[in-house]
Write a protein that holds these residues in place. Structure first.
Motif, mmCIF file in Angstrom:
data_model
loop_
_atom_site.group_PDB
_atom_site.id
_atom_site.type_symbol
_atom_site.label_atom_id
_atom_site.label_comp_id
_atom_site.label_asym_id
_atom_site.label_seq_id
_atom_site.Cartn_x
_atom_site.Cartn_y
_atom_site.Cartn_z
ATOM 1 N N LEU A 60 19.983 38.019 -13.325
ATOM 2 C CA LEU A 60 20.695 39.023 -14.294
ATOM 3 C C LEU A 60 21.766 39.849 -13.647
ATOM 4 O O LEU A 60 22.805 40.150 -13.850
ATOM 5 N N MET A 61 21.411 40.335 -12.450
ATOM 6 C CA MET A 61 21.984 41.182 -11.461
ATOM 7 C C MET A 61 23.178 40.508 -10.618
ATOM 8 O O MET A 61 23.911 40.926 -9.828
ATOM 9 N N GLU A 62 22.917 39.042 -10.579
ATOM 10 C CA GLU A 62 23.419 38.100 -9.513
ATOM 11 C C GLU A 62 23.503 38.670 -8.238
ATOM 12 O O GLU A 62 24.514 38.580 -7.414
ATOM 13 N N MET A 63 22.344 38.813 -7.717
ATOM 14 C CA MET A 63 21.831 39.271 -6.375
ATOM 15 C C MET A 63 20.799 38.557 -5.997
ATOM 16 O O MET A 63 19.621 38.360 -6.792
ATOM 17 N N GLU A 64 20.923 37.821 -4.889
ATOM 18 C CA GLU A 64 19.827 36.909 -4.612
ATOM 19 C C GLU A 64 18.633 37.604 -3.846
ATOM 20 O O GLU A 64 17.602 37.055 -3.857
ATOM 21 N N ASP A 65 18.843 39.015 -3.317
ATOM 22 C CA ASP A 65 17.846 39.530 -2.526
ATOM 23 C C ASP A 65 17.187 40.667 -3.367
ATOM 24 O O ASP A 65 17.712 41.702 -3.671
ATOM 25 N N ALA A 66 15.833 40.428 -4.036
ATOM 26 C CA ALA A 66 15.346 41.191 -4.723
ATOM 27 C C ALA A 66 13.586 41.570 -4.342
ATOM 28 O O ALA A 66 13.186 40.378 -3.785
ATOM 29 N N ALA A 67 13.234 42.600 -4.367
ATOM 30 C CA ALA A 67 11.802 42.739 -4.085
ATOM 31 C C ALA A 67 11.034 43.795 -5.221
ATOM 32 O O ALA A 67 11.627 44.502 -5.731
ATOM 33 N N VAL A 68 9.659 43.463 -5.320
ATOM 34 C CA VAL A 68 8.915 44.371 -6.223
ATOM 35 C C VAL A 68 7.825 44.968 -5.284
ATOM 36 O O VAL A 68 6.982 44.243 -4.692
ATOM 37 N N TYR A 69 7.869 46.424 -5.438
ATOM 38 C CA TYR A 69 6.815 47.032 -4.890
ATOM 39 C C TYR A 69 5.869 47.562 -6.004
ATOM 40 O O TYR A 69 6.385 48.152 -7.079
ATOM 41 N N VAL A 108 8.405 49.529 -8.213
ATOM 42 C CA VAL A 108 9.692 49.951 -7.907
ATOM 43 C C VAL A 108 10.312 48.472 -7.860
ATOM 44 O O VAL A 108 10.069 47.538 -6.922
ATOM 45 N N ILE A 109 11.659 48.140 -8.601
ATOM 46 C CA ILE A 109 12.352 47.070 -8.431
ATOM 47 C C ILE A 109 13.580 47.401 -7.176
ATOM 48 O O ILE A 109 14.277 48.504 -7.370
ATOM 49 N N MET A 110 13.707 46.569 -6.400
ATOM 50 C CA MET A 110 14.800 46.879 -5.143
ATOM 51 C C MET A 110 15.799 45.668 -5.116
ATOM 52 O O MET A 110 15.215 44.494 -5.289
#
Length: 257
Positions: free
Chosen positions: A61-70, A139-141
């Protein structure tokens, strides 16, 4: 020649603005349908599965490949990496101290979206908290080198997506906690059927390169019938983000990331 250069710059600038606003217009007309349609993929019973799917949803949805969930554990100020879509999204480390000097402490207090406009920073371009009953649970990053995507419009979109992820995670957690017999009485050790479900989820997450994990086995014969005492002792030694379960009379521990 100088006039041509100026005209070219003006043309390129106008074309860029036109493309940006065309994209926003299209997204505005379809954003709610699209966001809710994609976010519907988060409707699972198991909180762990929601976390793994959230990485894909927010990236798409954000069109960003690099995502992480802590995720957080209990009352600790530490957060543990639960899932990540790329090596870049793992660069901050597997454990983070989220104290008063944490890079997005103020945003977590105010429940707003963190934005970072520095190109060379290792910190994420965006970060947003997920809450359960007024308490931070995750936290979503997101990372991007395209600073044109770091703006209020994208931040508001992420805020909406995070609230949908929050709703799905809270529903899954509530359902999971309502299951009557998933844990062995008096312990935090999952019964065999529930543990097998969680193990399959972690296998799927590892296959998709969203996490790595190790599984330890304590043979039942070593416990000499002292299962409950051993279970309680082991539970006191592992992190709240680790998974314990019983399988074929043995005790297993899943250590994620």
């Amino acid at each position: 020649e100088s006039e041509l250069v100026d005209m070219t710059r003006i043309y390129d600038g106008n074309r860029y603005v036109k493309e940006i606003y065309e994209k926003r217009l299209v997204n505005y007309e379809n954003s709610m349908v699209r966001i809710y349609e994609v976010a519907s993929r988060l409707d699972f019973w198991e909180p762990q599965k929601v976390i793994f799917q959230a990485v894909d949803v927010v990236s798409e949805l954000m069109e960003m490949e690099d995502a992480a969930v802590y995720i957080t554990g209990g009352n600790s100020d530490y957060m543990r990496l639960a899932a990540a879509s790329s090596e870049r999204a793992r660069e901050l480390g597997k454990s983070l101290y989220a104290g008063s000097d944490f890079f997005m402490h103020q945003e977590l207090v105010e429940r707003t979206v963190y934005r970072n406009r520095e190109i060379d920073s290792k910190l994420p371009a965006y970060a947003c908290g997920i809450y359960e009953k007024e308490k931070l649970s995750a936290v979503i990053m997101l990372w991007t080198k395209d600073l044109t995507k770091v703006n209020l419009y994208e931040a508001n979109t992420l805020a909406l997506i995070c609230r949908l992820i929050e709703s799905s995670m809270n529903h899954a957690t509530t359902y999971w906690n309502m299951l009557a017999d998933q844990y062995i009485e008096g312990t935090d050790v999952l019964r065999e059927e529930e543990f097998n479900r969680i193990e399959e989820i972690y296998k799927g997450g590892a296959a998709e390169n969203k996490l790595e994990y190790a599984m330890l086995k304590v043979p039942g014969k070593l416990m000499a019938g002292r299962n409950e005492a051993v279970y309680k002792k082991v539970c006191s030694l592992v992190r709240q983000t680790d998974i314990l379960g019983e399988k074929a009379g043995d005790l297993y521990i899943i250590l994620a990331n």
